[in-house]
Design a protein around this motif. Structure first.
Motif, mmCIF file in Angstrom:
data_model
loop_
_atom_site.group_PDB
_atom_site.id
_atom_site.type_symbol
_atom_site.label_atom_id
_atom_site.label_comp_id
_atom_site.label_asym_id
_atom_site.label_seq_id
_atom_site.Cartn_x
_atom_site.Cartn_y
_atom_site.Cartn_z
ATOM 1 N N VAL A 1 0.884 -1.165 0.053
ATOM 2 C CA VAL A 1 0.159 0.117 0.068
ATOM 3 C C VAL A 1 0.839 1.199 0.068
ATOM 4 N N VAL A 2 2.065 1.106 0.747
ATOM 5 C CA VAL A 2 2.710 2.322 0.867
ATOM 6 C C VAL A 2 3.558 2.597 -0.270
ATOM 7 N N LEU A 3 4.215 1.254 -0.957
ATOM 8 C CA LEU A 3 5.045 1.288 -2.128
ATOM 9 C C LEU A 3 4.262 2.005 -3.273
ATOM 10 N N ASP A 4 2.962 1.655 -3.340
ATOM 11 C CA ASP A 4 2.027 2.536 -4.324
ATOM 12 C C ASP A 4 1.978 3.684 -4.401
ATOM 13 N N THR A 5 2.285 4.591 -3.463
ATOM 14 C CA THR A 5 2.429 6.101 -3.260
ATOM 15 C C THR A 5 3.892 6.482 -3.862
ATOM 16 N N LEU A 6 4.738 5.404 -4.081
ATOM 17 C CA LEU A 6 5.965 6.008 -4.657
ATOM 18 C C LEU A 6 6.131 6.214 -6.091
ATOM 19 N N ALA A 7 7.137 7.097 -6.743
ATOM 20 C CA ALA A 7 7.260 7.388 -8.006
ATOM 21 C C ALA A 7 7.922 5.908 -8.410
ATOM 22 N N PRO A 8 7.889 5.535 -9.697
ATOM 23 C CA PRO A 8 8.412 4.386 -10.185
ATOM 24 C C PRO A 8 9.702 4.168 -9.716
ATOM 25 N N ALA A 9 10.541 5.179 -10.034
ATOM 26 C CA ALA A 9 12.064 5.243 -9.912
ATOM 27 C C ALA A 9 12.398 4.892 -8.388
ATOM 28 N N GLU A 10 11.677 5.625 -7.449
ATOM 29 C CA GLU A 10 11.942 5.443 -6.092
ATOM 30 C C GLU A 10 11.562 3.904 -5.728
ATOM 31 N N ARG A 11 10.304 3.364 -6.153
ATOM 32 C CA ARG A 11 10.227 2.200 -5.724
ATOM 33 C C ARG A 11 10.901 0.918 -6.030
ATOM 34 N N LEU A 12 11.527 1.364 -7.437
ATOM 35 C CA LEU A 12 12.633 0.239 -7.937
ATOM 36 C C LEU A 12 13.967 0.519 -6.970
ATOM 37 N N ALA A 13 14.277 1.433 -6.721
ATOM 38 C CA ALA A 13 15.487 1.713 -6.006
ATOM 39 C C ALA A 13 15.566 1.173 -4.561
ATOM 40 N N PHE A 14 14.312 1.318 -3.786
ATOM 41 C CA PHE A 14 14.061 0.780 -2.501
ATOM 42 C C PHE A 14 13.788 -0.634 -2.825
ATOM 43 N N VAL A 15 12.903 -1.306 -3.276
ATOM 44 C CA VAL A 15 12.714 -2.734 -3.566
ATOM 45 C C VAL A 15 14.097 -3.347 -3.916
ATOM 46 N N LEU A 16 14.777 -3.049 -4.991
ATOM 47 C CA LEU A 16 15.880 -3.720 -5.090
ATOM 48 C C LEU A 16 17.045 -3.786 -4.247
ATOM 49 N N ASP B 1 16.661 -2.400 -0.686
ATOM 50 C CA ASP B 1 16.323 -2.711 0.744
ATOM 51 C C ASP B 1 15.772 -4.254 0.757
ATOM 52 N N LEU B 2 15.093 -4.724 -0.273
ATOM 53 C CA LEU B 2 14.340 -5.979 -0.018
ATOM 54 C C LEU B 2 15.053 -7.136 -0.736
ATOM 55 N N PHE B 3 16.028 -6.722 -1.768
ATOM 56 C CA PHE B 3 16.839 -7.679 -2.281
ATOM 57 C C PHE B 3 18.152 -7.384 -2.428
ATOM 58 N N ALA B 4 18.882 -6.492 -1.797
ATOM 59 C CA ALA B 4 20.383 -6.288 -1.503
ATOM 60 C C ALA B 4 20.864 -6.201 -2.811
ATOM 61 N N ILE B 5 20.258 -5.267 -3.824
ATOM 62 C CA ILE B 5 21.166 -5.158 -5.174
ATOM 63 C C ILE B 5 21.876 -3.760 -4.987
ATOM 64 N N PRO B 6 23.181 -3.903 -5.220
ATOM 65 C CA PRO B 6 23.936 -2.574 -5.060
ATOM 66 C C PRO B 6 23.495 -1.471 -5.865
ATOM 67 N N ARG C 1 20.967 6.092 -4.592
ATOM 68 C CA ARG C 1 20.824 6.083 -3.281
ATOM 69 C C ARG C 1 19.764 7.076 -2.521
ATOM 70 N N GLN C 2 19.942 8.157 -3.050
ATOM 71 C CA GLN C 2 18.782 9.199 -2.482
ATOM 72 C C GLN C 2 17.497 8.752 -2.857
ATOM 73 N N LEU C 3 17.159 8.042 -3.975
ATOM 74 C CA LEU C 3 15.890 7.762 -4.185
ATOM 75 C C LEU C 3 15.278 6.542 -3.342
ATOM 76 N N ALA C 4 16.459 5.809 -3.108
ATOM 77 C CA ALA C 4 16.098 4.616 -2.221
ATOM 78 C C ALA C 4 15.730 5.354 -0.582
ATOM 79 N N SER C 5 16.550 6.290 -0.263
ATOM 80 C CA SER C 5 16.575 7.033 1.101
ATOM 81 C C SER C 5 15.360 7.689 1.176
ATOM 82 N N ARG C 6 14.904 8.222 0.071
ATOM 83 C CA ARG C 6 13.692 9.107 0.113
ATOM 84 C C ARG C 6 12.359 8.098 0.312
ATOM 85 N N ALA C 7 12.274 7.153 -0.507
ATOM 86 C CA ALA C 7 11.437 6.066 -0.401
ATOM 87 C C ALA C 7 11.442 5.258 0.974
ATOM 88 N N ARG C 8 12.628 5.168 1.645
ATOM 89 C CA ARG C 8 12.702 4.545 3.169
ATOM 90 C C ARG C 8 11.977 5.452 3.941
#
Length: 298
Positions: free
Chosen positions: A109-124, A126-131, A147-154
């Motif tokens: 539900v929360v991920l659905d509020t993120l922009a696509p690039a934020e969602r991809l950076a965070f999922v890959l 934080d959830l799958f440990a992709i560098p 890194r900033q995209l993932a941080s903002r999503a986090r």
């Protein structure tokens, strides 16, 4: 390598790829579609020059998911009920119940509020440990920007459990950006200074600097790649927001330069404590296209 070998390798990774797609898209149906499309791309491309097959397959399915997220318009898939998530990883119910606590429908539900690039950076990451070095090409940014995209999503994911949800953050940002825009358009220098942090930073790409030099009018403030302080930044932006439009840029409030019916420039804003602390000016066409932009009504 034979097609049969590649098909077997893909099947060995299918469970992982489906899990990545589900976390990206929030729908088992779309996840299956993304994995199938990924297989078609892999079969066409082959594996010549691929050293890490698992990592490469993950990036392929991530690209497919990113394209699907960006193509969504009015219809948005709803997260599945918790009991429907059990089959995603092909795991036993006990394992899936534990997984659902951290990556289940509530998170979707929360991920659905993120922009696509934020969602991809965070999922890959934080959830799958992709560098971030591997995520960066997928979103068309530098590793630092990824890194900033993932941080903002986090922060938004964490903020969903607090009393200040991401939607409220965006509304506050928009209020500040709107005040900045009005002051710029009206030529109100004092109001412009008031909305800028004393240590505000403005960063312009080479295309923006070149355009400024080519079109600079007499008496106009020069544009540099980095400018510090609200006096210098206010000088640059006074009267210069007349052809901008309000927008969400990678999920954050900002402005875009609208000309000839299209976005020609992007102005990302960073807002803290009710003031603008950083502004970007991006005019390079390739970099402009890399942003996720949602135009807002004026």
């Amino acid at each position: 390598m034979s097609d049969d070998w590649l098909a077997l390798q893909f099947e060995d990774h299918r469970t992982h790829l489906r899990a990545v797609a589900y976390r990206m898209l929030g729908s088992t149906t779309e996840a299956d579609d993304a994995v199938q499309e990924s297989w078609l791309r892999v079969a066409r491309a082959g594996t010549a020059g691929v050293d890490n097959l698992g990592g490469w397959l993950t990036t392929v399915v991530a690209r497919v998911c990113l394209d699907m997220l960006r193509s969504r318009t009015a219809r948005r898939e709803q997260p599945l009920p918790r009991d429907r998530a059990v089959a995603v990883n092909g795991a036993d119910p006990e394992h899936e119940a534990l997984l659902a606590d951290t990556v289940g429908p509530a998170l979707l539900v929360v991920l659905d509020t993120l922009a696509p690039a934020e969602r991809l950076a965070f999922v890959l990451h934080d959830l799958f440990a992709i560098p971030f070095d591997e995520i960066a090409p997928l979103v068309g940014r530098s590793p630092a920007a990824a890194r900033q995209l993932a941080s903002r999503a986090r922060r938004r994911v964490q903020g969903a459990e607090s009393r200040s949800p991401a939607a409220d953050d965006v509304r506050r940002q928009r209020t500040v950006v709107d005040a900045f825009t009005a002051a710029s358009r009206q030529g109100d220098f004092e109001a412009l200074l008031a909305v800028l942090d004393p240590e505000v930073v403005m960063r312009a790409d080479a295309a923006a600097v070149d355009l400024s030099l080519a079109t600079r009018s007499r008496g106009a403030a020069p544009l540099a790649d980095v400018m510090l302080g609200r006096q210098a930044v206010a000088d640059v932006f006074l009267h210069r927001a007349k052809h901008t439009r309000r927008a969400l840029i990678d999920g954050e409030a900002g402005l875009v330069w609208w000309a000839c019916g299209e976005v020609r420039g992007v102005f990302p804003f960073t807002v803290a404590d009710g003031r603008v602390v950083e502004i970007g000016i991006v005019m390079d066409p390739d970099r402009v296209r890399a942003f996720d932009i949602e135009l807002l009504a004026d």
